[in-house]
Design a protein around this motif. Structure first.
Motif, short mmCIF file in Angstrom:
data_model
loop_
_atom_site.label_atom_id
_atom_site.label_comp_id
_atom_site.label_asym_id
_atom_site.label_seq_id
_atom_site.Cartn_x
_atom_site.Cartn_y
_atom_site.Cartn_z
N GLU A 155 0.96 -1.05 -0.10
CA GLU A 155 -0.09 -0.19 -0.02
C GLU A 155 1.08 1.15 -0.28
O GLU A 155 0.68 2.18 -0.94
CB GLU A 155 -0.81 0.39 1.39
CG GLU A 155 -1.81 -0.70 1.00
CD GLU A 155 -2.90 -1.60 -0.35
OE1 GLU A 155 -3.16 0.07 -0.72
OE2 GLU A 155 -3.99 -1.85 -0.27
N LYS A 188 -2.04 -8.80 -9.37
CA LYS A 188 -3.74 -8.63 -9.66
C LYS A 188 -3.83 -7.55 -8.37
O LYS A 188 -5.28 -6.57 -8.98
CB LYS A 188 -4.95 -9.61 -9.47
CG LYS A 188 -4.40 -10.74 -10.91
CD LYS A 188 -5.48 -11.90 -10.10
CE LYS A 188 -5.31 -12.66 -9.58
NZ LYS A 188 -6.00 -14.00 -8.80
N ASP A 189 -3.98 -7.09 -7.89
CA ASP A 189 -4.32 -6.32 -6.68
C ASP A 189 -3.25 -5.04 -6.58
O ASP A 189 -4.35 -3.53 -6.99
CB ASP A 189 -3.88 -6.49 -5.60
CG ASP A 189 -5.21 -7.43 -4.86
OD1 ASP A 189 -5.66 -7.35 -5.53
OD2 ASP A 189 -4.77 -7.45 -3.39
N TYR A 190 -2.65 -4.75 -7.99
CA TYR A 190 -1.56 -3.64 -7.04
C TYR A 190 -1.23 -3.09 -8.92
O TYR A 190 -0.04 -3.32 -9.08
CB TYR A 190 -0.12 -3.68 -6.61
CG TYR A 190 -0.10 -3.81 -5.27
CD1 TYR A 190 -1.12 -2.63 -4.00
CD2 TYR A 190 -0.63 -5.04 -4.37
CE1 TYR A 190 -1.33 -2.98 -3.05
CE2 TYR A 190 -1.52 -5.36 -3.16
CZ TYR A 190 -1.66 -4.38 -2.03
OH TYR A 190 -2.11 -4.39 -1.09
N ARG A 250 -9.04 -3.58 -2.25
CA ARG A 250 -8.72 -4.39 -4.13
C ARG A 250 -9.28 -5.36 -4.83
O ARG A 250 -8.87 -5.32 -5.83
CB ARG A 250 -6.77 -4.25 -3.69
CG ARG A 250 -6.40 -3.62 -3.23
CD ARG A 250 -4.24 -3.29 -3.26
NE ARG A 250 -4.21 -1.84 -2.69
CZ ARG A 250 -4.10 -1.05 -4.21
NH1 ARG A 250 -3.76 -1.26 -4.92
NH2 ARG A 250 -3.46 0.18 -3.14
N LYS A 251 -9.97 -6.59 -4.22
CA LYS A 251 -10.15 -6.94 -4.70
C LYS A 251 -11.56 -7.23 -5.27
O LYS A 251 -11.60 -6.85 -6.82
CB LYS A 251 -10.75 -8.28 -3.75
CG LYS A 251 -10.95 -9.57 -4.67
CD LYS A 251 -10.81 -11.03 -3.57
CE LYS A 251 -12.13 -12.34 -4.19
NZ LYS A 251 -12.28 -13.05 -3.42
N ASN A 289 -10.23 -4.86 -8.66
CA ASN A 289 -8.87 -5.15 -10.01
C ASN A 289 -10.11 -5.75 -10.94
O ASN A 289 -9.97 -6.62 -11.88
CB ASN A 289 -8.44 -6.35 -9.41
CG ASN A 289 -8.75 -7.65 -8.40
OD1 ASN A 289 -9.63 -7.37 -8.48
ND2 ASN A 289 -7.67 -8.05 -7.23
N MET A 324 -4.82 3.49 -0.11
CA MET A 324 -4.87 3.46 1.23
C MET A 324 -4.29 4.82 1.88
O MET A 324 -3.15 5.15 2.17
CB MET A 324 -4.55 2.00 2.20
CG MET A 324 -5.52 1.76 3.53
SD MET A 324 -4.03 0.41 4.02
CE MET A 324 -3.12 0.49 5.18
#
Lengths: 456, 456
Positions: free
Chosen positions: A155, A198-200, B76-77, B80, B89
């Motif tokens: 984050e 996938k998240d960032y 984030r899920k 994305n 955040m």
């Protein structure tokens, strides 16, 4: 704190039976308790925590694969199945073998038999900087702290302007290539390769680095050479940088200094390089060997190891004990299995003692050693030079761990989580719940304070 | 902290599309995000936490029925799955509607449209003592703190010598008989009646007391009279002491002072008596009503409520908003449903706006209100004076909550846990993981500090 003693009392009902006090509800303590006959003994279990921990899976909590309740169970649930068996959540400060008493944070308790099964704690080998800045992985609270910390790093990286700082946040150093170190590495590599990108979407994960530093010349030194090589191959394929024959000298929270002269800028250092016995005050040098309580083959603590004198009613089992055993000149392996078998054996021995039968010496039965690196990647050594790896190793690893997890409920939840993780490459538990500091952890705090005092 | 601004930047890619900034990833914010068309807009979601919380089930985490991952999901899920959608955040410190910017802990971000969905926070009505000593239940961290605290009370009671102190440890006061207060009471009563006596054989559970204090003349004031009466009957049958028409004046951590002159010695006070909008600096009195941002039927924040002037590009939804709506003179109910419906509606309205279509005013659709008191004991109100209670109410409650929990994985785990709890009267998650203080909770700490400053 002294007038607290009037407020609290350890408060165990009087009994005509002999009283067995067990300090520590880990693998050994719980197994001992289960095997003791409560018709013969009153049993008292003392622990700082109200739960027992399946430590081999802590790394899964730390890397968002499982929630704590899957690998920890309330100790009172174990207790409440046995009559005249009592649990008290408190800290034991001192043992006095002469008066047969333990001094706790809630007063003094006398015993007829005492079993110390306090396990191991992290060994920083006196390096205060590392103790202060590294993440340990020995308790549930450590795993939760590490989990929050890991996700906070990413984050922060998303809003960091400096490329250098961003890289530091995305660099993880794991010291110690035993099972814990190897499994954390594998799990972080899976996060890097399958979950985090996938998240960032704003981060470049080719810049995420995972370094595994080991002082010896191979990884998984407690396993077969074949398994060690296989595990190394797996980790390297997953992008982990492995440095062997190398000691970690220092870490200030930003820079890791290795004894080969190189430095690594890393926001996270996970210390899996060593443990030592979780000793309690009250024993002299004559009872201690390699930082552990030295015991004979019946797990009796030596009063004087040179004179071969033992305490007849004082035992130690598991990671806090170093057994003098002709078959194991280096001591028993620091595995859950060794603690479980000692606990079971001692329980039966104490039952025998009560019936005036002879106690039997301990023999360790090697049931195999396992380590998992990732999905379909595990190594397993079984007696008779039987080694497995790959998908079969992984399957064995999963079945064995499911079978060992205590309680039907946990098994169902763990299996549901693992199936989900397996099929989706997702980790559901990416929640940042705790401030990323060591301040929550009373044990780490105490340890660091004690080191400061020693150095001053 | 000022030179931190150079280190961090909010760092959103430039775009030719209009940028919508959403502050807060609760029910409203997430639903809004899902409904926005990312072909029309670049979407930026900001939140202090990296997860969204299913707040109606927080009480289950607090009373060891569920683990946090069952009722919280990584934001984030959600993000994305959508192109050109970004999450950061961080904390938003100030909004400037004139320059169309938000000031955050990582710098300034400009917006074309801004949606404030920051929800509600606990309202202690200025009582600093209560803020300092009571347990709130609005965030996951609160629920975990409360869980650890509850089980610590019983561990302490087991080693407590004074009968008076022991009773205090076993006395729980819940202030506020809305759904949260009632559900916590019911869940504590089940712990008392079914779970704890098995664990703590040394304690006399007839001495455990649960008090529910309510300022109004009935419980569950937001539900039908029939359901309120039924719930009261259930709770009283389970041993909860209910005091109506009574305000709680003070609590110092030991003694609760009520305005009817009585006092209760209690080691725990759970504050479920009120919430207020989670406001962000940048708005004057002309935009605020009853501690919330006042909005029109399209959720536009009023620049001047008297002059009926709105900000054309600034919206508020959910618990932080007070909608002026002829059908709801007292405002919309503070329910997840209201936030969800507003989020969905506003998402569609913003899509319409982009296509130069007219935005539609909001109409709240009451889908029913539920509260559960215990196993086979729930109350449910549906439109058209349709009320259910008992086992049927409980079944409806369970199905509705399972359906709403986001993500298949959570549903499976929750269902496994609930089935287990139902058939065994066991609560697996009795682990004491956190020190029992409010120090972990940055928000509570800030709030208490702010109150100290105001009073000085």
């Amino acid at each position: 704190m002294t007038n607290q003693e009037h407020l609290f009392s350890i408060n165990i009902p009087d009994t005509k039976k002999s009283r067995i006090v067990i300090i520590g509800g880990g693998f050994g303590g719980v197994q001992l308790l289960k095997n003791l006959n409560s018709d013969y003994f009153q049993i008292v279990l003392l622990d700082r925590y109200n739960y027992h921990t399946f430590q081999p899976l802590l790394y899964q909590v730390a890397t968002a694969g499982l929630e704590p309740d899957s690998i920890a169970g309330p100790l009172r649930k174990v207790i409440n199945r046995k009559p005249d068996t009592h649990f008290r959540m408190l800290k034991v400060n001192r043992i006095n073998p002469n008066t047969k008493t333990v001094k706790t944070s809630a007063g003094v308790l006398n015993y007829d038999y005492l079993v110390i099964s306090t396990g191991a704690q992290i060994n920083y080998f006196g390096n205060r900087n590392i103790a202060e800045h590294a993440f340990p992985l020995k308790q549930i609270t450590h795993a939760l702290d590490l989990r929050s910390h890991i996700f906070q790093q990413f984050e922060k990286a998303e809003i960091m302007t400096s490329e250098k700082e961003k890289k530091k946040l995305m660099t993880f150093v794991i010291v110690g290539a035993g099972p814990t170190g190897v499994e954390v590495c594998g799990s972080l590599a899976e996060l890097k390769n399958k979950v985090l990108p996938k998240d960032y979407s704003g981060l470049d994960f080719s810049k995420m680095e995972i370094h595994l530093i080991e002082g010896l010349d191979r990884i998984l030194p407690s396993m077969s050479e074949k398994s060690g090589k296989k595990a190394k191959k797996y980790l390297e394929k997953m992008g982990v940088h492995i440095v062997l024959n190398c000691m970690t000298d220092d870490y200030d929270g930003e820079v890791v200094k290795l004894d080969n002269g190189t430095t690594i800028h890393a926001g996270t250092l996970i210390w899996a390089a060593g443990v030592k016995g979780n000793l309690i005050d009250g024993f002299g040098k004559k009872s201690i060997l390699k930082g552990k309580l030295v015991v004979d083959e019946i797990n009796r603590v030596f009063k004087d190891q040179e004179q071969k004198q033992v305490y007849e009613n004082l035992f130690a089992i598991g990671d806090v004990a170093h057994m003098l055993h002709p078959d194991y000149p280096k001591g028993l392996p620091g595995l859950a299995q060794a603690a479980i078998q000692q606990g079971r054996q001692l329980g039966k021995n104490l039952n025998r003692l009560h019936q005036a039968q002879t106690m039997k010496p301990f023999h360790y039965k090697n049931k195999g050693v396992l380590a998992t690196i990732g999905r379909n990647k595990a190594v397993a050594d079984f007696p008779g030079d039987l080694n497995f790896s790959g998908a079969l190793g992984w399957f064995i690893w999963m079945v064995v761990h499911l079978l060992f997890l205590i309680g039907f409920r946990n098994k169902a939840v763990v299996f549901a989580n693992w199936s989900w993780n397996y099929f989706t490459y997702d980790r559901g538990i990416r929640l940042i719940l705790r401030p990323s500091t060591k301040e929550n952890d009373a044990v780490s705090r105490e340890m660091i304070e004690a080191m400061k005092e020693t150095q001053e």
